[in-house]
Write an enzyme that holds these catalytic residues in place. Structure first.
Site, short mmCIF file in Angstrom:
data_model
loop_
_atom_site.label_atom_id
_atom_site.label_comp_id
_atom_site.label_asym_id
_atom_site.label_seq_id
_atom_site.Cartn_x
_atom_site.Cartn_y
_atom_site.Cartn_z
N TYR A 180 1.43 -1.36 -0.47
CA TYR A 180 0.14 0.11 -0.17
C TYR A 180 0.54 0.95 0.05
CZ TYR A 180 -4.78 -2.67 -0.15
OH TYR A 180 -5.34 -3.82 -0.35
N ARG A 211 1.98 1.90 -3.65
CA ARG A 211 0.06 2.98 -4.24
C ARG A 211 0.77 3.74 -3.86
NH1 ARG A 211 -3.83 -1.82 -3.78
NH2 ARG A 211 -5.92 -0.46 -5.03
N HIS A 247 -14.59 1.72 -0.83
CA HIS A 247 -13.51 0.75 0.27
C HIS A 247 -12.54 1.23 0.44
CE1 HIS A 247 -15.33 -2.63 -2.93
NE2 HIS A 247 -15.12 -2.70 -2.40
N CYS A 271 -0.25 6.45 15.75
CA CYS A 271 -1.31 7.59 15.61
C CYS A 271 -1.36 8.09 16.14
CB CYS A 271 -2.35 6.24 15.78
SG CYS A 271 -3.82 6.95 15.93
N THR A 296 -16.62 -1.24 -13.87
CA THR A 296 -16.48 -2.40 -12.80
C THR A 296 -16.57 -3.19 -12.97
OG1 THR A 296 -17.39 -2.80 -10.60
CG2 THR A 296 -18.51 -0.75 -11.44
C1 BJW Z 1 -12.96 -0.05 -17.92
C2 BJW Z 1 -11.84 -0.02 -18.81
C3 BJW Z 1 -11.71 2.12 -19.73
C4 BJW Z 1 -11.12 -1.71 -17.74
N1 BJW Z 1 -12.87 2.40 -19.63
N2 BJW Z 1 -13.59 0.22 -18.51
C5 BJW Z 1 -20.34 -14.81 -2.28
C6 BJW Z 1 -21.35 -14.27 -2.87
C7 BJW Z 1 -21.37 -12.80 -2.25
C8 BJW Z 1 -20.65 -12.09 -1.86
C9 BJW Z 1 -19.77 -12.77 -1.11
C10 BJW Z 1 -19.50 -14.11 -1.85
N3 BJW Z 1 -18.68 -15.08 -1.40
C11 BJW Z 1 -17.64 -13.66 -0.55
C12 BJW Z 1 -18.57 -12.83 -1.23
C13 BJW Z 1 -18.22 -11.58 -0.09
C14 BJW Z 1 -16.72 -10.46 -0.61
C15 BJW Z 1 -16.12 -10.51 -2.39
O1 BJW Z 1 -17.63 -9.96 -3.01
N4 BJW Z 1 -15.93 -11.43 -2.50
C16 BJW Z 1 -16.53 -11.59 -4.18
C17 BJW Z 1 -15.02 -12.34 -4.24
C18 BJW Z 1 -17.30 -13.09 -4.88
N5 BJW Z 1 -17.00 -8.98 -0.13
C19 BJW Z 1 -16.37 -8.67 0.30
O2 BJW Z 1 -15.77 -9.58 1.68
C20 BJW Z 1 -16.78 -7.42 0.91
N6 BJW Z 1 -17.11 -7.25 2.23
C21 BJW Z 1 -19.04 -8.48 2.74
O3 BJW Z 1 -19.79 -8.26 1.82
O4 BJW Z 1 -19.23 -7.30 3.77
C22 BJW Z 1 -20.46 -7.60 4.16
C23 BJW Z 1 -21.88 -7.42 3.37
C24 BJW Z 1 -22.79 -7.98 4.14
C25 BJW Z 1 -23.89 -6.76 3.41
C26 BJW Z 1 -24.04 -5.80 3.01
C27 BJW Z 1 -22.56 -5.23 3.34
C28 BJW Z 1 -21.63 -6.08 3.53
C29 BJW Z 1 -15.94 -6.41 1.30
C30 BJW Z 1 -15.37 -5.85 -0.31
C31 BJW Z 1 -14.18 -5.24 -0.74
C32 BJW Z 1 -13.11 -5.23 -1.43
N7 BJW Z 1 -11.70 -4.80 -1.61
C33 BJW Z 1 -10.89 -4.69 -2.33
C34 BJW Z 1 -9.80 -4.28 -2.24
C35 BJW Z 1 -9.46 -2.89 -2.21
C36 BJW Z 1 -8.99 -1.89 -0.83
C37 BJW Z 1 -7.82 -1.83 -2.76
O5 BJW Z 1 -7.45 -1.44 -3.59
O6 BJW Z 1 -6.01 -2.38 -2.37
O7 BJW Z 1 -11.11 -3.30 -4.04
S1 BJW Z 1 -11.07 -5.61 -3.75
C38 BJW Z 1 -10.71 -4.92 -5.25
O8 BJW Z 1 -11.85 -5.58 -6.08
C39 BJW Z 1 -11.07 -3.89 -4.81
C40 BJW Z 1 -12.25 -2.57 -5.84
O9 BJW Z 1 -12.34 -1.66 -5.22
C41 BJW Z 1 -13.05 -3.60 -6.39
C42 BJW Z 1 -13.90 -3.81 -7.37
O10 BJW Z 1 -13.45 -4.30 -8.58
P1 BJW Z 1 -13.66 -3.63 -10.09
O11 BJW Z 1 -12.99 -1.39 -8.94
O12 BJW Z 1 -14.62 -3.63 -10.58
O13 BJW Z 1 -12.16 -3.53 -10.43
P2 BJW Z 1 -12.29 -4.92 -11.88
O14 BJW Z 1 -10.18 -4.78 -11.81
O15 BJW Z 1 -12.75 -6.05 -10.89
O16 BJW Z 1 -12.62 -4.62 -12.87
C43 BJW Z 1 -12.65 -3.75 -13.93
C44 BJW Z 1 -13.56 -3.23 -14.63
O17 BJW Z 1 -13.24 -2.01 -15.59
C45 BJW Z 1 -13.56 -4.09 -15.76
O18 BJW Z 1 -14.98 -4.44 -16.15
C46 BJW Z 1 -13.17 -3.27 -16.97
O19 BJW Z 1 -13.55 -4.05 -18.13
C47 BJW Z 1 -12.95 -2.11 -17.24
N8 BJW Z 1 -12.81 -1.29 -17.91
N9 BJW Z 1 -10.42 -0.52 -18.35
C48 BJW Z 1 -13.99 1.90 -18.66
N10 BJW Z 1 -10.28 2.31 -20.31
#
Ligand code: BJW
Length: 236
Positions: free
Chosen positions: A59, A62, A112, A139, A179
């Site tokens: 981090y 980054r 996030h 801190c 996303t």
């Molecule tokens: C372009 C482009 C251009 C490229 N123009 N477009 C099963 C079912 C449901 C949920 C779960 C499950 N198993 C586990 C879970 C929960 C889990 C989860 O979702 N896991 C999955 C793997 C299934 N989620 C969690 O744990 C979350 N917390 C949680 O659920 O708490 C409980 C809760 C319950 C009820 C309500 C609320 C909460 C926490 C998730 C935390 C994610 N953290 C990260 C890291 C953050 C810190 C860091 O940056 O280091 O967040 S992971 C990473 O993924 C980051 C991002 O914000 C996140 C999303 O990624 P994003 O932004 O979509 O990026 P990409 O790379 O995936 O996609 C890029 C897109 O851009 C693509 O579509 C390209 O086509 C496009 N693109 N160039 C336009 N020029």
């Protein structure tokens, strides 16, 4: 389909794709951030407990890299929308970079967390932070050296969920930009918006895991699609 008809309340969700053309790697693309590191190692509380130096260094690098990137026309167009749209607008980003703010958006909800914020694991204070954390600075509030990146890892609760769901329940238009729809709860916002009766528009370089849930998907780079869409909304 006219997704711009009668707009009073818009909720926008952005992901890594909006910052891709600024030079920040997306997560799931080839060559993306997770190429060098397994997700479990750098984006889970367990990974942090196992090897804090690895995670703090990841981090720190980054955060430092933000100095080498600038906002692109997509960030700037959303800032223009914030300034000129007369209705309610909520901009929610999953991104931890600061490109929306540097592009001119004043009200951004970082569900996030943020690279330029520190969370104290001891007193839970969140502090604006730009320096490295690897050397374990104290801190500023409780003086305990237990700062961690203020980002939401897998298994942790994203920020401001009540506020986001409230806005989604009453919006007329939900727009998802760059996303993958792979990470919840953000991936489920489109279904909530549809249930609430909102039009749902996706702007993405490619089809995402959630595309079938949207009324319309426009394919292309965010730097082109977003300014065009904003001009439509403001001109319509
Ligand atoms: C372009 C482009 C251009 C490229 N123009 N477009 C099963 C079912 C449901 C949920 C779960 C499950 N198993 C586990 C879970 C929960 C889990 C989860 O979702 N896991 C999955 C793997 C299934 N989620 C969690 O744990 C979350 N917390 C949680 O659920 O708490 C409980 C809760 C319950 C009820 C309500 C609320 C909460 C926490 C998730 C935390 C994610 N953290 C990260 C890291 C953050 C810190 C860091 O940056 O280091 O967040 S992971 C990473 O993924 C980051 C991002 O914000 C996140 C999303 O990624 P994003 O932004 O979509 O990026 P990409 O790379 O995936 O996609 C890029 C897109 O851009 C693509 O579509 C390209 O086509 C496009 N693109 N160039 C336009 N020029």
């Amino acid at each position: 389909m006219d997704v711009n008809a009668k707009l009073d309340r818009i909720v926008i969700l952005t992901g890594a794709g909006i910052s891709a053309e600024s030079g920040i790697d997306t997560f799931r693309a080839a060559g993306g951030l997770w190429e060098q590191h397994r997700v479990e190692d750098v984006a889970t509380p367990e990974g942090f407990a196992r090897d804090p130096d690895l995670v703090l260094n990841f981090y720190d690098m980054r955060r430092a890299a933000l100095a080498n990137v600038v906002p692109n026309p997509a960030h700037e167009a959303l800032a223009r929308l914030e300034r000129e749209f007369s209705g309610d607008l909520l901009l929610v980003t999953q991104n931890v970079d600061d490109l929306h703010e540097r592009g001119g958006s004043a009200r951004v909800l970082h569900m996030h967390g943020e690279l330029k914020s520190a969370l104290c694991a001891s007193c839970e204070t969140r502090t604006r932070w730009e320096a490295p954390m690897l050397d374990r600075p104290p801190c500023p509030v409780c003086r305990v050296p237990s700062l961690r990146p203020d980002v939401v890892w897998f298994g942790e609760m994203p920020y401001e969920m009540d506020r986001i769901y409230r806005a989604i329940e009453s919006c007329d238009l939900f727009v998802s930009i760059g996303t993958s729809g792979a990470v919840y709860p953000a991936a489920g916002f489109v279904q909530e918006a549809r249930r609430a009766g909102a039009r749902c528009l996706e702007l993405n370089l490619d089809y995402s895991e959630g595309s079938r849930c949207f009324h319309e998907t426009r394919l292309g780079p965010a730097s082109e699609l977003v300014p065009r869409w904003v001009a439509d909304v403001l001109g319509g």
